[in-house]
Design a protein around this motif. Structure first.
Motif, PDB file in Angstrom:
ATOM      1  N   ILE A   6      38.986  43.909   0.081  1.00  0.00           N
ATOM      2  CA  ILE A   6      40.140  43.685   0.966  1.00  0.00           C
ATOM      3  C   ILE A   6      39.657  43.159   2.314  1.00  0.00           C
ATOM      4  CG2 ILE A   6      42.089  44.790   2.124  1.00  0.00           C
ATOM      5  CD1 ILE A   6      42.172  46.828  -0.123  1.00  0.00           C
ATOM      6  N   TYR A   7      40.312  42.104   2.771  1.00  0.00           N
ATOM      7  CA  TYR A   7      40.020  41.519   4.079  1.00  0.00           C
ATOM      8  C   TYR A   7      40.966  42.159   5.096  1.00  0.00           C
ATOM      9  CZ  TYR A   7      39.945  37.819   7.697  1.00  0.00           C
ATOM     10  OH  TYR A   7      39.858  37.118   8.884  1.00  0.00           O
ATOM     11  N   VAL A   8      40.398  42.974   5.987  1.00  0.00           N
ATOM     12  CA  VAL A   8      41.179  43.608   7.053  1.00  0.00           C
ATOM     13  C   VAL A   8      41.029  42.754   8.302  1.00  0.00           C
ATOM     14  CG1 VAL A   8      41.498  45.673   8.445  1.00  0.00           C
ATOM     15  CG2 VAL A   8      40.809  45.899   6.056  1.00  0.00           C
ATOM     16  N   LYS A   9      42.116  42.146   8.731  1.00  0.00           N
ATOM     17  CA  LYS A   9      42.082  41.203   9.845  1.00  0.00           C
ATOM     18  C   LYS A   9      42.776  41.798  11.068  1.00  0.00           C
ATOM     19  CE  LYS A   9      43.049  36.293  10.795  1.00  0.00           C
ATOM     20  NZ  LYS A   9      43.774  36.416  12.058  1.00  0.00           N
ATOM     21  N   ALA A  10      42.097  41.748  12.200  1.00  0.00           N
ATOM     22  CA  ALA A  10      42.693  42.215  13.449  1.00  0.00           C
ATOM     23  C   ALA A  10      43.576  41.102  14.018  1.00  0.00           C
ATOM     24  CB  ALA A  10      41.602  42.592  14.440  1.00  0.00           C
ATOM     25  N   VAL A  11      44.827  41.423  14.319  1.00  0.00           N
ATOM     26  CA  VAL A  11      45.778  40.418  14.796  1.00  0.00           C
ATOM     27  C   VAL A  11      46.523  40.955  16.019  1.00  0.00           C
ATOM     28  CG1 VAL A  11      46.116  39.357  12.536  1.00  0.00           C
ATOM     29  CG2 VAL A  11      47.550  41.283  13.206  1.00  0.00           C
ATOM     30  N   PRO A  12      46.977  40.056  16.912  1.00  0.00           N
ATOM     31  CA  PRO A  12      47.802  40.505  18.043  1.00  0.00           C
ATOM     32  C   PRO A  12      49.188  40.919  17.566  1.00  0.00           C
ATOM     33  CG  PRO A  12      47.561  38.109  18.055  1.00  0.00           C
ATOM     34  CD  PRO A  12      46.659  38.622  16.976  1.00  0.00           C
ATOM     35  N   VAL A  13      49.751  41.899  18.225  1.00  0.00           N
ATOM     36  CA  VAL A  13      51.081  42.398  17.869  1.00  0.00           C
ATOM     37  C   VAL A  13      52.136  41.369  18.283  1.00  0.00           C
ATOM     38  CG1 VAL A  13      52.780  44.214  18.303  1.00  0.00           C
ATOM     39  CG2 VAL A  13      50.357  44.789  18.110  1.00  0.00           C
ATOM     40  N   ARG A  14      53.060  41.102  17.377  1.00  0.00           N
ATOM     41  CA  ARG A  14      54.143  40.163  17.676  1.00  0.00           C
ATOM     42  C   ARG A  14      55.365  40.920  18.221  1.00  0.00           C
ATOM     43  NH1 ARG A  14      54.080  36.226  12.311  1.00  0.00           N
ATOM     44  NH2 ARG A  14      51.895  35.521  12.525  1.00  0.00           N
TER      45      ARG A  14
END
Length: 277
Positions: A209-217
């Protein structure tokens, strides 16, 4: 090292080793005391009797709430029998030994092998936040299921996140990569969506599984369990340490689905870090 780009991961490694050392020290001391007690060199205490009873019935010492043993208190949440959990502990020691030897961050981490899996995911967010200059409290994670079934297939580090493996799914299944259309996420090949589980397949393993850190929308809704996307093509799947669920909750995974999310809610679909056997 701690101030370097992989500093948050090194902190996690040191914390994990500290907790493992406490557990191993307690196991060694309690077994040594029990041996002396059986030989008559020490008076048998209640703790020794509880330990002997647990060993006899193949139960992890301390799991009985009335037991005086402290193995369970120092260990990770688990419902495995003694032999299975001890074998699990040896695998955890191997992972930590390999990690701490060079302090090189694993390309794919065996997430079930950590005492505190959420700390590793927070470290991934922290590293990405430092790189992008965003505030940590304005970041969250999303998950993408890759086409890699074996962690040895991972050749490079994930972009803005990390790879994890060793999880299982309950209440559904994930199809094989060759049966699905492949798409790319930051250069990582991903594929598949939630499908009906097969008979006699209670908890099939998940791919890497690729866990990607993303900014909150702004449109995402904050909740006690994480940010809810409200996307009909995404099932917000809870991830637990054991099938006991409840207090073993870790984070919210985002899994693709072509069926309404209510279907998977009613089937109790969730990801687990470990089996009960």
């Amino acid at each position: 090292l701690l101030s370097g780009p992989s500093g948050p991961y090194i902190v996690v490694a040191l914390q994990e080793c500290g907790r493992m050392n406490l557990l191993i020290r307690e196991i060694r001391k309690s077994l040594s005391d029990l041996e002396k007690g059986l030989k008559g060199q020490l008076n048998m205490s209640q703790e020794m009797e509880d330990l002997a009873t647990a060993l006899t019935i193949n139960q992890w010492p301390g799991r009985n709430p009335f037991s005086k043993c402290s193995w369970e208190r120092l260990a990770w949440p688990s419902q495995k029998k003694l032999m299975s959990q001890f074998a699990d502990m040896l695998l955890r020691v191997d992972q930590l030994s390999n990690w701490i030897e060079t302090l090189e961050v694993p390309k794919s981490i065996w997430l079930p092998g950590l005492f505190n899996p959420s700390s590793y995911l927070t470290a991934a967010q922290q590293v990405t936040a430092r790189k992008t200059g965003l505030a940590l409290d304005k970041m969250t994670i999303e998950t993408h299921i890759t086409t890699m079934m074996d962690p040895s297939e991972v050749k490079d580090y994930a972009v803005d996140g990390t790879y994890i493996h060793g999880l299982f799914i309950e209440g559904a299944r994930w199809p094989k990569p060759e049966d699905c259309e492949t798409y790319l996420v930051e250069g990582t090949a991903c594929a598949g969506h939630l499908c009906e589980s097969r008979l006699k397949e209670l908890m099939p393993p998940m791919p890497v599984i690729y866990v990607k850190a993303v900014p909150v929308r702004p449109e995402w809704e904050a909740s006690p369990v994480g940010y809810l996307r409200g996307d009909p093509e995404i099932y917000e799947c809870p991830v637990y340490t054991t099938s006991f669920r409840g207090p073993t909750y870790i984070f919210l995974a985002t899994l693709k689905t072509d069926a309404p999310a209510t279907k998977w809610i009613l089937s109790g679909c969730a990801l687990m870090l470990q089996l009960d056997m």
